[in-house]
Design a protein around this motif. Structure first.
Motif, PDB file in Angstrom:
ATOM      1  N   GLN A  19       0.831  -1.204   0.000  1.00  0.00           N
ATOM      2  CA  GLN A  19       0.000   0.000   0.000  1.00  0.00           C
ATOM      3  C   GLN A  19       0.867   1.255   0.000  1.00  0.00           C
ATOM      4  O   GLN A  19       0.583   2.206  -0.714  1.00  0.00           O
ATOM      5  N   ARG A  20       1.905   1.247   0.819  1.00  0.00           N
ATOM      6  CA  ARG A  20       2.803   2.399   0.890  1.00  0.00           C
ATOM      7  C   ARG A  20       3.464   2.665  -0.455  1.00  0.00           C
ATOM      8  O   ARG A  20       3.704   3.805  -0.822  1.00  0.00           O
ATOM      9  N   ARG A  21       3.773   1.625  -1.172  1.00  0.00           N
ATOM     10  CA  ARG A  21       4.403   1.738  -2.490  1.00  0.00           C
ATOM     11  C   ARG A  21       3.371   1.899  -3.601  1.00  0.00           C
ATOM     12  O   ARG A  21       3.720   1.950  -4.769  1.00  0.00           O
ATOM     13  N   ASN A  22       2.098   1.937  -3.244  1.00  0.00           N
ATOM     14  CA  ASN A  22       1.002   2.101  -4.203  1.00  0.00           C
ATOM     15  C   ASN A  22       0.973   1.001  -5.263  1.00  0.00           C
ATOM     16  O   ASN A  22       0.753   1.265  -6.439  1.00  0.00           O
ATOM     17  N   VAL A  23       1.182  -0.234  -4.852  1.00  0.00           N
ATOM     18  CA  VAL A  23       1.146  -1.375  -5.759  1.00  0.00           C
ATOM     19  C   VAL A  23      -0.301  -1.858  -5.870  1.00  0.00           C
ATOM     20  O   VAL A  23      -0.926  -2.198  -4.873  1.00  0.00           O
ATOM     21  N   SER A  97       1.503  -0.103 -10.563  1.00  0.00           N
ATOM     22  CA  SER A  97       1.565   0.740  -9.376  1.00  0.00           C
ATOM     23  C   SER A  97       1.181   2.165  -9.742  1.00  0.00           C
ATOM     24  O   SER A  97       0.991   2.488 -10.909  1.00  0.00           O
ATOM     25  N   VAL A  98       1.067   3.001  -8.713  1.00  0.00           N
ATOM     26  CA  VAL A  98       0.711   4.411  -8.903  1.00  0.00           C
ATOM     27  C   VAL A  98       1.870   5.254  -8.404  1.00  0.00           C
ATOM     28  O   VAL A  98       2.405   5.002  -7.322  1.00  0.00           O
ATOM     29  N   LEU A 104       1.910   3.094 -13.440  1.00  0.00           N
ATOM     30  CA  LEU A 104       3.104   2.511 -14.036  1.00  0.00           C
ATOM     31  C   LEU A 104       2.861   1.037 -14.319  1.00  0.00           C
ATOM     32  O   LEU A 104       2.410   0.299 -13.439  1.00  0.00           O
ATOM     33  N   MET A 105       3.151   0.633 -15.511  1.00  0.00           N
ATOM     34  CA  MET A 105       3.087  -0.761 -15.912  1.00  0.00           C
ATOM     35  C   MET A 105       4.531  -1.201 -16.122  1.00  0.00           C
ATOM     36  O   MET A 105       5.218  -0.668 -16.992  1.00  0.00           O
TER      37      MET A 105
END
Length: 190
Positions: A19-23, A97-98, A104-105
């Motif tokens: 979550q912290r890494r926005n995955v 991720s965001v 980002l893909m």
């Protein structure tokens, strides 16, 4: 030796880090048609639950499918080894991720070092093409015959380039312990 720490606690730590890494989605392992179909359902649900707008969801899902198919068709690491049994699965990694309001893909898969130059020649022009040029190249590719060495006449890369908000980024990293294998890295920003 067994751990006294409950498994749920470790999963919770991983979830917090993700979550912290926005995955939104991450898979490192093998890809086959069945695995891609199952992951596709997970990705589709995750994108819906996250509340991403319809057009962006479509672009993300389409790019996910293209990246996964690319791994399945072109990764040089197969399980079981080629020629031994039907239903080959191939190794790779996909991450959604965001970052800074963009999606980002990311994709990584091993490939034959001998094929790097040909792939580089196909991808490099996409970096400088305008959106209209990408759309035109896509239309031309639809009408052309698929080359024997290709599974889709390069339509996947053109699809991702068309849907991306910035030029596709890619890199080739040779493996020190296996000079015949190179890791292909691809990044699309949507």
């Amino acid at each position: 030796m067994t751990s006294t720490q409950p498994i749920f606690g470790r999963n919770e730590e991983f979830f917090t880090l993700a979550q912290r890494r926005n995955v939104l989605f991450y898979h490192k392992g093998y890809f086959s048609q069945n695995i891609i179909a199952a992951m596709g359902e997970v990705v589709r649900l995750q994108l819906e639950v996250t509340g991403i707008a319809g057009p962006t969801r479509r672009k993300l899902f389409s790019s996910f499918v293209e990246l996964a198919q690319n791994i399945m068709h072109y990764s040089s690491e197969a399980l079981p080894p080629e020629g031994t049994a039907p239903g080959i699965a191939r190794a790779g990694t996909v991450c959604i991720s965001v970052e800074d309001g963009h999606y980002l893909m990311l994709c990584i898969n091993p490939m034959a070092t001998a094929s790097v130059d040909a792939l580089h020649e196909r991808l490099e022009p996409l970096r400088s093409m305008t959106l209209d040029q990408i759309k035109q190249a896509y239309r031309v590719s639809l009408r052309e015959e698929t080359p024997e060495s290709s599974k889709g006449a390069g339509l996947g890369f053109l699809t991702m380039a068309r849907d991306a908000s910035a030029p596709l980024e890619f890199d080739f990293r040779p493996l020190d312990d296996d000079p015949g294998t190179t890791l292909f890295h691809l990044k699309a920003i949507i």
